[in-house]
Scaffold this active site. Structure first.
Site, PDB file in Angstrom:
ATOM      1  CE1 TYR A   1      -4.390  -1.189   0.077  1.00 50.10           C
ATOM      2  CE2 TYR A   1      -3.279  -3.010   1.183  1.00 50.10           C
ATOM      3  CZ  TYR A   1      -4.379  -2.500   0.517  1.00 50.10           C
ATOM      4  OH  TYR A   1      -5.468  -3.305   0.288  1.00 50.10           O
TER       5      TYR A   1
ATOM      6  CD  GLU B   1      -6.466  -6.032   1.639  1.00 51.07           C
ATOM      7  OE1 GLU B   1      -5.223  -5.953   1.803  1.00 51.07           O
ATOM      8  OE2 GLU B   1      -7.102  -5.235   0.926  1.00 51.07           O
TER       9      GLU B   1
END
Length: 404
Positions: A100, A142
């Protein structure tokens, strides 16, 4: 959730970001793949080429920004649905938290590149906060999915051996697989998918998601793959073509655990299952499951296809239907010649739900092309089905929800 001054900035700049969204995501992907070519292995390069992934990313980020910039209960519920859908897809691809940072750096730089001087320090700070809120929520979701699947991104994929390769209809094959590593079949909910990762002849590793089209049994799972034929000059589907042309019984494929949030609720509400074409795969799994655990549940199964010869998994569903006295099946064929009217109700043309007797308080599950699902959804709403009871699945980038 978003600081007040940044919320005002987001509302003011969102129209420009939406207008230039695909330009921003195009610049983002180009820059990121140049700096990190290894990430090409995680992204469907077919969807990169046709632009659908760019549209989906632009729509998702803008939709998230719009929703968190407006603080009300409806928007909060909408945010959670958006996050769940993306997190399941990311988990099936072994996305890691540290990635990310890479995405954020290149995405925010792409916003600055495309919008230029309009991206003041205040605008950059506001969109940076939006991105990191988005990323933090996804990382947490997640992580939860990895825990539930009892896996990590590093060991997500396991080897599975093809024990049966079964033609369904033209350009559609089912592959039955068993674990090749001596492990067990992971937990599964009807409607979920697995990622299948293959290394193509050019050396590029590519993942694709395929629904588990039958309830796992006898230590095996089943996926059903439609070969994607390129139309209008577009290339054929790389992974589906590879699976059709190169994978035989005895070969080994790499599969992730099951993911996906289009799953049956464990209640007794009547069901309406809507599908078109290869969108039949989650419906087939759901009917297979219901025949085993809840055969008396009231179910209306609506399917649309080109012709009986193109209707995949029909025999599997028919076998399950014989155990379900409260299942009603209606199929629309554009070319109905050769249809077996003894097994189900057959209608000619495109699916039309107007005039159907729909069960009250039904829960709806849909899978098929987006224009098809939009039309059916409109008919279901007109018939009195509430929007929160309509659930959908999209094969490929989710372009159903667009910001604006």
């Amino acid at each position: 959730m978003l600081s007040t001054d940044h919320a005002q900035t987001i509302r003011a700049t969102l129209p420009a970001v939406i207008e230039h969204g695909t330009e921003i995501t195009a610049a983002f992907y180009d820059a990121m793949f140049t700096a990190h070519p290894e990430l090409r292995n995680m992204f469907n390069q077919g969807n990169q080429a046709n632009g659908e992934q760019r549209q989906a990313l632009a729509g998702s980020v803008a939709a998230f920004a719009r929703r968190i910039a407006h603080e009300d209960g409806a928007e909060a519920a909408s945010v959670q649905l958006l996050l769940s859908r993306i997190a399941h897809k990311h988990a099936s691809l072994a996305v890691r938290p540290e990635q990310y940072t890479i995405v954020g750096r290149h995405l925010l730089e792409a916003v600055k590149t495309v919008l230029g001087p309009a991206v003041t320090p205040e605008v950059h700070a506001a969109w940076s906060e939006v991105y990191w809120l988005f990323a933090t929520l996804l990382i947490a979701e997640e992580a939860r999915l990895y825990r539930e699947a009892e896996t990590t991104p590093a060991d997500l994929f396991r080897p599975w051996r093809v024990v049966e390769r079964r033609p369904e209809v033209e350009d559609v094959l089912s592959f039955v697989l068993s674990p090749a590593d001596g492990g067990g079949v992971p937990g599964y909910r009807p409607g979920q998918y697995v990622s299948v990762a293959v290394t193509l002849p050019d050396g590029l590793r590519q993942p694709r998601q395929y629904t588990l089209s039958r309830v796992p049994s006898d230590g095996t799972v089943q996926i059903t793959v439609r070969r994607v034929r390129g139309e209008g000059g577009a290339p054929d589907g790389a992974v589906s073509t590879y699976l059709h042309e190169n994978v035989a019984e005895g070969d080994v494929l790499e599969l992730s655990p099951p993911f996906g949030d289009l799953v049956l609720d464990d209640d007794t509400d009547p069901l309406i299952l809507v599908s078109a074409g290869i969108g039949i795969t989650p419906v087939a799994a759901m009917i297979d499951h219901l025949a085993a655990v809840s055969p008396d549940r009231r179910v209306l199964a609506l399917h649309a296809d080109r012709s009986p010869a193109a209707h995949a998994l029909r025999d599997q569903i028919a076998a399950a239907a014989r155990r379900m006295p409260e299942l009603r099946r209606i199929t629309w064929y554009e070319e109905p010649d050769g249809a077996d009217t003894a097994a189900e109700e057959i209608r000619a043309g495109l699916m039309d739900v107007s005039g159907l007797s729909l069960p009250e308080k039904a829960r709806v599950y849909m899978c098929g092309p987006i224009p098809f699902m939009r039309d059916v959804r409109r008919g279901l709403l007109d018939a009195g089905i509430s929007d929160e009871r309509i659930h959908y699945e999209v094969f490929g980038p989710d372009l159903w929800q667009q910001a604006g």
